[in-house]
Design a protein around this motif. Sequence first.
Motif, PDB file in Angstrom:
ATOM      1  N   PHE A 228      -1.937  -2.895  -5.737  1.00  0.00           N
ATOM      2  CA  PHE A 228      -1.027  -2.146  -4.881  1.00  0.00           C
ATOM      3  C   PHE A 228      -1.203  -0.653  -5.113  1.00  0.00           C
ATOM      4  CE2 PHE A 228       3.248  -0.208  -4.350  1.00  0.00           C
ATOM      5  CZ  PHE A 228       3.372  -0.386  -2.981  1.00  0.00           C
ATOM      6  N   ASP A 229      -1.213   0.099  -4.004  1.00  0.00           N
ATOM      7  CA  ASP A 229      -1.293   1.552  -4.067  1.00  0.00           C
ATOM      8  C   ASP A 229       0.119   2.114  -4.012  1.00  0.00           C
ATOM      9  OD1 ASP A 229      -1.841   4.220  -3.953  1.00  0.00           O
ATOM     10  OD2 ASP A 229      -3.166   4.116  -2.192  1.00  0.00           O
ATOM     11  N   ALA A 230       0.650   2.504  -5.157  1.00  0.00           N
ATOM     12  CA  ALA A 230       2.023   2.990  -5.228  1.00  0.00           C
ATOM     13  C   ALA A 230       2.171   4.400  -4.671  1.00  0.00           C
ATOM     14  CB  ALA A 230       2.512   2.963  -6.680  1.00  0.00           C
ATOM     15  N   SER A 231       1.068   5.129  -4.534  1.00  0.00           N
ATOM     16  CA  SER A 231       1.124   6.514  -4.025  1.00  0.00           C
ATOM     17  C   SER A 231       0.057   6.696  -2.947  1.00  0.00           C
ATOM     18  CB  SER A 231       0.897   7.518  -5.170  1.00  0.00           C
ATOM     19  OG  SER A 231       1.802   7.299  -6.229  1.00  0.00           O
ATOM     20  N   PRO A 232       0.250   6.116  -1.751  1.00  0.00           N
ATOM     21  CA  PRO A 232      -0.777   6.193  -0.715  1.00  0.00           C
ATOM     22  C   PRO A 232      -1.051   7.616  -0.242  1.00  0.00           C
ATOM     23  CG  PRO A 232       1.274   5.306   0.166  1.00  0.00           C
ATOM     24  CD  PRO A 232       1.433   5.372  -1.315  1.00  0.00           C
ATOM     25  N   ALA A 233      -0.085   8.538  -0.450  1.00  0.00           N
ATOM     26  CA  ALA A 233      -0.299   9.918  -0.022  1.00  0.00           C
ATOM     27  C   ALA A 233      -1.195  10.690  -0.980  1.00  0.00           C
ATOM     28  CB  ALA A 233       1.051  10.645   0.113  1.00  0.00           C
ATOM     29  N   LEU A 234      -1.478  10.143  -2.152  1.00  0.00           N
ATOM     30  CA  LEU A 234      -2.324  10.809  -3.142  1.00  0.00           C
ATOM     31  C   LEU A 234      -3.658  10.088  -3.211  1.00  0.00           C
ATOM     32  CD1 LEU A 234       0.308  11.354  -5.973  1.00  0.00           C
ATOM     33  CD2 LEU A 234      -0.405  12.977  -4.191  1.00  0.00           C
ATOM     34  N   PRO A 235      -4.699  10.614  -2.578  1.00  0.00           N
ATOM     35  CA  PRO A 235      -5.994   9.916  -2.603  1.00  0.00           C
ATOM     36  C   PRO A 235      -6.587   9.887  -3.995  1.00  0.00           C
ATOM     37  CG  PRO A 235      -6.203  12.118  -1.617  1.00  0.00           C
ATOM     38  CD  PRO A 235      -4.754  11.888  -1.831  1.00  0.00           C
ATOM     39  N   GLY A 236      -7.232   8.760  -4.302  1.00  0.00           N
ATOM     40  CA  GLY A 236      -7.919   8.639  -5.579  1.00  0.00           C
ATOM     41  C   GLY A 236      -7.073   8.143  -6.719  1.00  0.00           C
ATOM     42  N   ASP A 237      -5.777   7.884  -6.496  1.00  0.00           N
ATOM     43  CA  ASP A 237      -4.955   7.401  -7.606  1.00  0.00           C
ATOM     44  C   ASP A 237      -5.276   5.938  -7.876  1.00  0.00           C
ATOM     45  OD1 ASP A 237      -3.866   6.716  -5.121  1.00  0.00           O
ATOM     46  OD2 ASP A 237      -1.902   6.328  -6.012  1.00  0.00           O
ATOM     47  N   ALA A 238      -5.054   5.506  -9.087  1.00  0.00           N
ATOM     48  CA  ALA A 238      -5.403   4.151  -9.516  1.00  0.00           C
ATOM     49  C   ALA A 238      -4.448   3.133  -8.902  1.00  0.00           C
ATOM     50  CB  ALA A 238      -5.363   4.061 -11.040  1.00  0.00           C
ATOM     51  N   LEU A 239      -5.014   1.953  -8.562  1.00  0.00           N
ATOM     52  CA  LEU A 239      -4.192   0.856  -8.062  1.00  0.00           C
ATOM     53  C   LEU A 239      -3.534   0.136  -9.223  1.00  0.00           C
ATOM     54  CD1 LEU A 239      -6.636  -0.655  -5.391  1.00  0.00           C
ATOM     55  CD2 LEU A 239      -4.804   1.008  -5.032  1.00  0.00           C
ATOM     56  N   VAL A 240      -2.330  -0.363  -8.978  1.00  0.00           N
ATOM     57  CA  VAL A 240      -1.612  -1.095 -10.004  1.00  0.00           C
ATOM     58  C   VAL A 240      -1.531  -2.561  -9.576  1.00  0.00           C
ATOM     59  CG1 VAL A 240      -0.272   0.906 -10.714  1.00  0.00           C
ATOM     60  CG2 VAL A 240       0.620  -0.585  -8.936  1.00  0.00           C
ATOM     61  N   GLU A 241      -1.508  -3.460 -10.543  1.00  0.00           N
ATOM     62  CA  GLU A 241      -1.433  -4.886 -10.230  1.00  0.00           C
ATOM     63  C   GLU A 241       0.019  -5.332 -10.203  1.00  0.00           C
ATOM     64  OE1 GLU A 241      -2.667  -8.864 -12.506  1.00  0.00           O
ATOM     65  OE2 GLU A 241      -4.389  -7.779 -11.673  1.00  0.00           O
ATOM     66  N   ARG A 242       0.363  -6.029  -9.123  1.00  0.00           N
ATOM     67  CA  ARG A 242       1.699  -6.593  -8.987  1.00  0.00           C
ATOM     68  C   ARG A 242       1.565  -8.081  -8.686  1.00  0.00           C
ATOM     69  NH1 ARG A 242       5.495  -2.320  -5.552  1.00  0.00           N
ATOM     70  NH2 ARG A 242       5.388  -0.595  -7.067  1.00  0.00           N
ATOM     71  N   ARG A 243       2.663  -8.766  -8.816  1.00  0.00           N
ATOM     72  CA  ARG A 243       2.688 -10.203  -8.526  1.00  0.00           C
ATOM     73  C   ARG A 243       3.718 -10.457  -7.439  1.00  0.00           C
ATOM     74  NH1 ARG A 243       0.675 -14.781 -10.712  1.00  0.00           N
ATOM     75  NH2 ARG A 243      -0.373 -13.512 -12.292  1.00  0.00           N
ATOM     76  N   ARG A 244       3.302 -11.224  -6.434  1.00  0.00           N
ATOM     77  CA  ARG A 244       4.170 -11.473  -5.292  1.00  0.00           C
ATOM     78  C   ARG A 244       5.364 -12.331  -5.707  1.00  0.00           C
ATOM     79  NH1 ARG A 244       4.704  -7.983  -1.635  1.00  0.00           N
ATOM     80  NH2 ARG A 244       5.802  -8.825   0.161  1.00  0.00           N
TER      81      ARG A 244
END
Length: 671
Positions: A228-244
């Motif tokens: 999941f991209d918690a900060s879509p407005a900031l390009p290049g930030d690391a994705l975090v893993e979430r569980r549905r």
Amino acid sequence: MGWPARAGLGVCLAFSISGSVRAQEAAGPPGSAEASADAPGVPVFSVPTVEVQASPETEPSDSAQQRDPSGALTVIQTADFGGAARDTAEVLSTAPGVAVQDSGGYGQSKSLVVRGASSNGTLVLLDGIPLNGAGGIADLSRVPLAVVERFEVLRGGAGARYGSGGLGGVVNVVTRRPGAEAQVAGEATYGSWNTVRGWVSATGPVLEGEALLLLHGGRSTGDFPFRFDASPALPGDALVERRRANNDAKGAGGLLRVRHGLGEAWELDAMAELSADDRGLAGTAQNPLPDARQGGGRVAASLRLSGERGPVRGSVRTWFRGDRIELSGGPLVTQGRQVLRLGGGEVEARTLLGERHGVSALLSVSAEDVTRAEGAPEGDSRPGWWRASAMVMDEISLAGERLSLAPSMRVERAGPYTLLSPKVGATVRLPEGFELRANVGQAHRAPSFQELYVRQGLLLPNPSLRPERVLSTDAAVVHRTERSLASVGGFYSLYEDLIAYELYPPFSAKPYNFASARAVGLEAEGEWRPFPWVAGAFSYTLLVSRNLRDDPRYYLKELPYRPRHKLSARASGGPRWLTGRVEVATQASQFINRTEEAVLPGRTFLHAGLSSTFGRFPELTVSLELKNLLDAQAEDLDGYPLPGRFAAVTVAASFGGPSRASSKGARTNTR
């Protein structure tokens, strides 16, 4: 152009074009892959049937082949997917012209888009009983694959033969039929995220007839991980893993089907289906819903008497369906209970007139109503209406049976709407195994109860809606041999008064009629069996849609949720005791708004599996399936993450009667 003039134009178009190919199925000729499927050591792998001849005398009058002999028809036998851990939507997506709109994994909502028509413009039937819900959309997650013997997928405007709702096509779900020999069979699957599915059936002679009882059930926690991209407005930030979370689903049900012969010429067929389901509504990745739930249930029943009397073959059928949907948790405006009831009857007959004409006629009457109506006439909280229709079709054989014409016409009264649906098609048989097919016609869809009167969640009703309609045409060339089949064709559809939901501030959406839209495309599919133990199949769809609304913001933009390209390819090989298979499913990116500013990325899934079958009586099959082998990250229509890599083990067994493996690849359409 006024409505009478447009209707007249549709009639003129429908009766001005000829040229078509009979899209039918039958068992392969001696020496073909179909004929050798019963041989020991031969793997069974089949592609949906497109063009194989069948004797009209063996076909029931309500089969897709009889109702539309020139239509673009694909028949999918579910036995060909044994052990592959697929659901109904995944199996149907292998047909050309068909795209699935999914909202998650096991048990979550899934619907179809056929030839660019909206999901509410594809008519889905269960043994002829309409399954489209109050919103005009059939949720395929509520059709368990365990009860299905085959799917009849008819693409193109089908209003002339099936009535209101078949703008893009019709999918008839044919349930399993009883067998004359006593047999007990079952299947159990366990896979990732505690996914469990299974069924058990018993069939055989009962009271001078045949009966089938099948029970099925399944569940899944659905708590798969995603990035999941918690900060879509900031390009290049690391994705975090979430569980549905709140993504579980469970369901169970049963099917009872009885056939009883009445003399040598008549047969009585009764079917009853009961199911219940419950699932979490997880929301989107950005706005999760921790407690929103949807529960539902369905009861369906039909009784059909068919047979011959002199030169006339026909049937009389009655049917009923009741659907319940209950929403709880989540936002207060989405909570509530809704019940839809439908019932009706029809009489259908066919006879030969001389040596060149086969005339068919149908009379149908039905009624439906729904609860929780808003904006209904005179404040009626449970509005309902009647439907009545009459249809006639003539199959004309010319030029020494090398040319067959099939003009048809249907007049329908759906509540306050009068609908006219003409169609004409033809079959041209050419030398060297080639055939041509073409169709042109008009189909309609009356607004559904949800669109007219029912507020469901944030979807508002609009009592002023008009019926939508489509003028459609298609043509294809087909070539087949004992070991191969190839079909390539194109289609064109022009939609008028298209019904679509638009944002209704501040947070809701409301349906409106829009001027027009068009969809143009190409469909190709093929099958190749170079050796008895090797088989391959593919289907490809190109779809180009355009919004013809006068608003310059949308003019000539692509319609949302219509992927331009879709490809499905499968291959299998190996002896009966160890058969391997691989499948690729690719879908291009698609727009999710009419300004072409928001895009849902494309996706490619790779599936693979192994199956091993032992014995004959009893027969035991063990299968291993890996879905989304490359762990491709994909999203559904609302940005909901779809499941990643999935592994499942399936064990199937049958005792007595013919084995399931020996019946695979059988392409007869008798019931």
